[in-house]
Enzyme design. Structure first.
Site, PDB file in Angstrom:
ATOM      1  N   HIS A 224       7.708 -27.022  -1.719  1.00 20.14           N
ATOM      2  CA  HIS A 224       7.038 -28.152  -2.368  1.00 20.14           C
ATOM      3  C   HIS A 224       5.851 -27.677  -3.193  1.00 20.14           C
ATOM      4  O   HIS A 224       5.023 -28.480  -3.613  1.00 20.14           O
ATOM      5  CB  HIS A 224       6.611 -29.171  -1.316  1.00 20.14           C
ATOM      6  CG  HIS A 224       7.783 -29.772  -0.592  1.00 20.14           C
ATOM      7  ND1 HIS A 224       8.293 -31.017  -0.879  1.00 20.14           N
ATOM      8  CD2 HIS A 224       8.590 -29.252   0.378  1.00 20.14           C
ATOM      9  CE1 HIS A 224       9.341 -31.255  -0.097  1.00 20.14           C
ATOM     10  NE2 HIS A 224       9.548 -30.191   0.667  1.00 20.14           N
TER      11      HIS A 224
ATOM     12  N   GLU B 209       0.829  -1.215   0.000  1.00 19.98           N
ATOM     13  CA  GLU B 209       0.000   0.000   0.000  1.00 19.98           C
ATOM     14  C   GLU B 209       0.859   1.259   0.000  1.00 19.98           C
ATOM     15  O   GLU B 209       0.427   2.315  -0.446  1.00 19.98           O
ATOM     16  CB  GLU B 209      -0.925   0.025   1.229  1.00 19.98           C
ATOM     17  CG  GLU B 209      -2.297  -0.500   0.943  1.00 19.98           C
ATOM     18  CD  GLU B 209      -3.324  -0.244   2.046  1.00 19.98           C
ATOM     19  OE1 GLU B 209      -3.010   0.465   3.021  1.00 19.98           O
ATOM     20  OE2 GLU B 209      -4.440  -0.758   1.922  1.00 19.98           O
TER      21      GLU B 209
ATOM     22  N   LYS C 111     -14.081   0.192  -3.779  1.00 20.84           N
ATOM     23  CA  LYS C 111     -15.164   0.588  -2.866  1.00 20.84           C
ATOM     24  C   LYS C 111     -16.257   1.323  -3.638  1.00 20.84           C
ATOM     25  O   LYS C 111     -17.433   1.050  -3.465  1.00 20.84           O
ATOM     26  CB  LYS C 111     -14.628   1.505  -1.762  1.00 20.84           C
ATOM     27  CG  LYS C 111     -13.728   0.816  -0.763  1.00 20.84           C
ATOM     28  CD  LYS C 111     -13.404   1.783   0.369  1.00 20.84           C
ATOM     29  CE  LYS C 111     -12.266   1.284   1.217  1.00 20.84           C
ATOM     30  NZ  LYS C 111     -11.753   2.295   2.120  1.00 20.84           N
TER      31      LYS C 111
HETATM   32  O1  PA5 Z   1      -3.486   1.186   5.775  1.00 13.50           O
HETATM   33  C1  PA5 Z   1      -4.609   1.601   5.678  1.00 13.50           C
HETATM   34  O2  PA5 Z   1      -4.892   2.795   5.838  1.00 13.50           O
HETATM   35  C2  PA5 Z   1      -5.775   0.668   5.382  1.00 13.50           C
HETATM   36  O3  PA5 Z   1      -5.349  -0.627   5.126  1.00 13.50           O
HETATM   37  C3  PA5 Z   1      -6.741   0.641   6.543  1.00 13.50           C
HETATM   38  O4  PA5 Z   1      -6.080   0.180   7.681  1.00 13.50           O
HETATM   39  C4  PA5 Z   1      -7.938  -0.254   6.250  1.00 13.50           C
HETATM   40  O5  PA5 Z   1      -8.523   0.116   5.044  1.00 13.50           O
HETATM   41  C5  PA5 Z   1      -8.948  -0.154   7.377  1.00 13.50           C
HETATM   42  O6  PA5 Z   1      -9.355   1.156   7.550  1.00 13.50           O
HETATM   43  P1  PA5 Z   1     -10.124   1.636   8.838  1.00 13.50           P
HETATM   44  O7  PA5 Z   1      -9.239   1.431  10.010  1.00 13.50           O
HETATM   45  O8  PA5 Z   1     -10.444   3.065   8.594  1.00 13.50           O
HETATM   46  O9  PA5 Z   1     -11.372   0.776   8.941  1.00 13.50           O
END
Ligand code: PA5
Length: 441
Positions: free
Chosen positions: A312, A291, A425
């Site tokens: 394996h 990310e 989303k």
């Molecule tokens: O790193 C990030 O920002 C995302 O992976 C969030 O942790 C994830 O989308 C969950 O978001 P939230 O804590 O707002 O529910």
């Protein structure tokens, strides 16, 4: 021996010391802008000095709630997705028994730790409901935005279960919400129902939040020593703040090595562990790296494997498939307990290993794999940690956070945003006819 070590000897056929040290001026500049908060994404640098700014009052508060959970729950369900659950899962698996949830309560001294809200699978949740049937349980809903669909759905269902089982008064004690300090639907709901809340600082993004109550409450509930964990993180924070010199700052050295490999066409980093307790930690790392770096049509693809298991299955591909990957072996120097192979009748032909420990055999498997893959054209290095203590884990979490921040800056991307995550989303909301998102089919 230091708690974390990086051995890159086997990269030397591909990378020269000159190329590595050639990046030192860039690293110095990026380190200065990181420390001064001048780089891209500087609104999200709260993680940078989070360990040293974590007060013992906060740790005590987390431990107090964890004590309630340990005394009153057979199962602790953590509801969250992405950065809101991966770190806690990684920590529990790293430091507890491989069979933590299956151990008798007396041995475990803490509840089972289960996770929900990280998928939308009906069968998964139905199985979880079945698991907690007749058991005492507590909930920790974790969502910084407080609006993420997956955990919101799971929480709605689980909160309803808590309310029906315990009634509103007792539910108030059994539900903990970790979310934004002021905003979001979850904060509003938690305040309205009187749930205990823990705050995620505004300037700490989800994937950098493991050392906040996001990770700390589940870890403490699982019986981990969070004060020692934070002490470990603090020590790596101070080491990596103090110097950007590559011979002193292993986080930056790791960032530089992977950047140079990427520049040479190695677009996939396969992190491979030889210990199952590292599997979820690699999942956490995958989110942190993926990310943070995968944007602007750039970035190393982070993948992981558990060896020797995956030798394996994926082993053939790694040995002889497309040559666009490098490997980072992720090792623990020594196991907590040693098991020796006994001398028995030699029907299975294994007496040549009699008297040897499993660690000894695992180490030979690692060394054999490292040289085979190198020969097959997969450059590799080894990241090793001394043990599976909380102190080492605190260091490790911070080690990776620093490294990936530097890595993102070297790539020229903002490591602290995730614009791409919004795309699925939007489509899903349209298809679900979510108000404000247009009509779906
Ligand atoms: O790193 C990030 O920002 C995302 O992976 C969030 O942790 C994830 O989308 C969950 O978001 P939230 O804590 O707002 O529910």
């Amino acid at each position: 021996m230091t708690a974390i070590a990086l051995d890159y000897e086997r990269l030397k056929g591909l990378l020269t010391e000159k190329e590595i040290s050639g990046l030192q001026p860039d690293v110095d500049r990026l380190h200065a802008s990181l420390e001064k908060g001048l780089g891209a994404g500087s609104d999200y640098l709260g993680w940078l000095h989070l360990p040293s700014r974590t007060s013992s009052a906060l740790l005590d508060e987390v431990m107090e709630s964890a004590r309630f959970v340990r005394e009153n729950a057979e199962v602790f369900i953590c509801v969250g997705i992405g950065g809101s659950y991966l770190g806690a899962k990684a920590a529990v698996e790293f430091s507890r028994s491989a069979f933590h949830n299956q151990l008798p309560r007396g041995l475990r001294q803490s509840p089972e730790i289960q996770f929900a809200g990280q998928n939308i699978s009906s069968d998964y949740l139905a199985d979880l409901f079945e698991l907690v049937e007749g058991k005492e349980f507590c909930l920790n809903v974790i969502s910084k935005s407080g609006t993420t669909t997956e955990p919101a759905i799971a929480f709605r269902l689980l909160m309803d279960l808590v309310a029906r089982k315990y009634g509103p008064e007792e539910a108030r004690k059994r539900v903990f919400a970790t979310t934004d300090q002021k905003k979001g639907a979850l904060k509003k709901l938690a305040d309205a129902r009187g749930f205990k809340t823990f705050a995620i600082p505004d300037d700490v993004g989800g994937r950098y939040s493991v050392l906040t109550p996001v990770g700390l409450l589940p870890m403490a509930a699982a019986g981990m020593d969070i004060k020692t964990l934070i002490a470990g993180a603090r020590s790596w924070e101070s080491l990596s703040s103090a110097s950007s010199a590559l011979e002193k700052n292993l986080s930056y050295l790791y960032a530089v090595l992977r950047f140079l490999l990427y520049k040479k066409g190695k677009a996939i980093e396969l992190m491979a562990a030889f210990h199952p307790s590292l599997v979820s930690l690699m999942e956490w790392w995958k989110q942190l790296a993926g990310e943070s770096e995968g944007k602007g049509q750039r970035g190393i693809f982070p993948a992981s494997a558990l060896y020797t298991t995956d030798l394996h299955s994926l082993g053939q591909w790694v040995q002889e498939g497309s040559r666009n990957l490098f490997e980072t072996f992720f090792m623990v120097d020594s196991s907590r307990r040693q098991i020796e192979i006994p001398r028995l009748d030699n029907d299975d032909g294994l007496n040549f290993l009699a008297g040897k420990t499993l660690d000894f055999v695992n180490d030979k498997a690692y060394k054999g794999t490292a040289s085979a893959h190198l020969e097959g054209g997969v450059p590799n290095m080894t990241l090793s940690v001394k043990d599976r203590s909380e102190y080492t884990l605190g260091r490790l979490f911070y080690f990776f956070e620093r490294a990936i921040a530097m890595s993102g800056y070297l790539l020229g991307v903002n490591p602290f945003d995730q614009p791409g995550v919004e795309f699925y989303k939007k489509n899903m909301f349209v298809l679900l006819n979510k108000p404000g998102f247009g009509k779906g089919s």
